[in-house]
Design an enzyme around this catalytic site. Structure first.
Site, mmCIF file in Angstrom:
data_model
loop_
_atom_site.group_PDB
_atom_site.id
_atom_site.type_symbol
_atom_site.label_atom_id
_atom_site.label_comp_id
_atom_site.label_asym_id
_atom_site.label_seq_id
_atom_site.Cartn_x
_atom_site.Cartn_y
_atom_site.Cartn_z
ATOM 1 N N GLN A 199 0.907 -1.195 -0.019
ATOM 2 C CA GLN A 199 0.083 0.097 0.092
ATOM 3 C C GLN A 199 1.037 1.086 -0.061
ATOM 4 O O GLN A 199 0.430 2.351 0.855
ATOM 5 C CB GLN A 199 -0.883 0.021 1.273
ATOM 6 C CG GLN A 199 -2.049 -0.937 1.060
ATOM 7 C CD GLN A 199 -3.050 -0.429 0.220
ATOM 8 O OE1 GLN A 199 -3.076 0.820 -0.481
ATOM 9 N NE2 GLN A 199 -4.120 -1.069 -0.342
ATOM 10 N N SER A 200 2.008 1.222 -0.900
ATOM 11 C CA SER A 200 3.037 2.384 -0.626
ATOM 12 C C SER A 200 2.381 3.654 -1.248
ATOM 13 O O SER A 200 2.117 3.878 -2.303
ATOM 14 C CB SER A 200 4.034 1.914 -1.516
ATOM 15 O OG SER A 200 4.957 2.931 -1.809
ATOM 16 N N ASN A 201 2.462 4.439 -0.342
ATOM 17 C CA ASN A 201 2.003 5.861 -0.841
ATOM 18 C C ASN A 201 3.180 6.613 -1.851
ATOM 19 O O ASN A 201 3.067 7.155 -2.741
ATOM 20 C CB ASN A 201 1.985 7.048 0.308
ATOM 21 C CG ASN A 201 1.131 6.767 1.221
ATOM 22 O OD1 ASN A 201 -0.216 6.302 0.983
ATOM 23 N ND2 ASN A 201 1.343 6.565 2.415
ATOM 24 N N CYS B 113 4.955 4.796 -4.118
ATOM 25 C CA CYS B 113 4.741 4.386 -5.310
ATOM 26 C C CYS B 113 3.819 4.799 -5.950
ATOM 27 O O CYS B 113 3.731 5.324 -7.128
ATOM 28 C CB CYS B 113 4.368 2.897 -5.246
ATOM 29 S SG CYS B 113 5.822 1.828 -4.920
#
Ligand SMILES: *Cc1c(COP(=O)(O)O)cnc(C)c1O
Length: 346
Positions: free
Chosen positions: A82-84, A86
């Site tokens: 759930q990378s912000n 990325c």
């Protein structure tokens, strides 16, 4: 300090606001021993560009400018499921007409799900070219290099951005933020006693420390760890701050005392919810109408609340909370943040 010598793209056409949070401050004070607590203000870096923006937007202004200066056609980066980071990197790539690829580190086994909502949904909506999942503890540098090699074999040129965009160039984004804060405080006649910031891959915390030192801003900065306790986090932040100072040509050694970290709020694990995060998310939402995320800012605010209850600040002292964004992942944890924290780690 003159940052204009570094190439930069602009993704936020304004200065992010600094706002008082009187209702939150009153609720916090009521829960502190003796009923007294600090005045808490917020720097709205959740309103940065590349919507929904966050702290990675500032780092990417310098990183993407460097990629363009080198003639690269594809951004390649790495992050959690759930990378912000990325999401915002992809958003910058789309805006610049570049391609974008991810290496996804599945830090908590079983959490990588292509059909998840939140950021994963946005990865697909904005058209990420590829995402390759690797298990926790993989050699991420090597995985990024594999992607660059694969691109080169097709006659393309990739630009590798490390975890969180936290290297010396990315850290310049938070040197720019330090300068922005300095000017805002002067314009507002605001004198802060401390700044509370999240501390993860450390471009934010380390960049701010470098920017405060370089601009002789003597307000202390404390970083709340989102994945490590101080014994492990301080060296990471110190290394980042030193790398940024070196890139700036400041000719100074970052004093270890300039790097202050607090632990104990990220457990049981990076990105895994705990009860104090749920309390913080609900408290800010219900007093100020400001949303925090479960992975980062909820735990960082839990740290601020814990420090206030522990008596770190006297009544009337002013503390600035740096809101680093992260809203989309809230949607991947809706029932947890609406709950009462029962069954979660404290
Ligand atoms: C990445 C991130 C952080 C941590 O910042 P670092 O520069 O990696 O230390 C904090 N908050 C949010 C919302 C983030 O996405």
């Amino acid at each position: 300090m003159d940052l204009s010598r570094f190439p930069r793209r602009r993704y936020t056409p304004f200065v992010t606001p600094i706002e008082p949070m009187p209702r939150f401050s009153a609720a916090l004070a009521a829960s502190c021993p003796g009923g007294v607590g600090p005045e808490v203000w917020v720097k709205r870096d959740d309103q940065l560009g590349l919507f929904p923006g966050g702290n990675k937007t500032r780092k990417l202004e310098f990183l993407v400018a460097d990629a363009l200066a080198q003639g690269c056609d594809t951004l390649v980066t790495v992050g959690a499921p759930q990378s912000n980071h990325c999401r915002i990197t992809l958003s910058a790539a789309v805006k610049e007409g570049l391609q974008c690829r991810f290496v996804i580190e599945e830090r908590v086994p079983g959490t990588y799900d292509l059909n998840a909502s939140g950021n994963q949904f946005m990865f697909r909506l904005m058209g990420v070219e590829s995402q390759r999942a690797v298990p926790a503890g993989s050699d991420l540098k090597a995985a990024l290099q594999d992607e660059l090699d694969a691109l080169a074999a097709q006659g393309r040129k990739g630009y590798a951005i490390p975890t969180g965009g936290s290297n010396a160039i990315g850290g310049l984004g938070y040197v720019a933020c330090a300068q922005e804060l300095q000017q805002q405080w002067f314009d507002m006649g605001l004198r802060l006693d401390e700044v509370v910031v999240g501390s993860g891959s450390s471009g934010t915390h380390g960049g701010l420390v470098a920017g405060f030192l370089g601009n002789r801003i003597d307000v202390p900065v404390v970083g709340v760890g989102v994945s490590r306790d101080p014994a492990d986090q301080v060296p990471v932040v110190h290394r980042e701050a030193q790398a940024v100072c070196d890139l700036l040509g400041l000719n100074l050694q970052v004093p270890v005392e300039a790097v202050q970290c607090v632990g104990g709020y990220w457990q049981p694990k990076y990105s895994v919810p705990n009860a104090r995060m749920v309390e913080a998310v609900q408290m800010l939402a219900r007093t100020e109408g400001i949303l925090l995320d479960p992975v980062y800012t909820g735990k960082i605010m839990a740290g601020l609340i814990g420090l206030a209850r522990g008596g770190r600040w006297k009544a009337g002292q002013k503390v600035l909370f740096l809101h680093t964004g992260g809203l989309p992942s809230l949607h991947a944890y809706e029932s947890i943040v609406l709950g009462d924290g029962a069954g979660l780690a404290p």
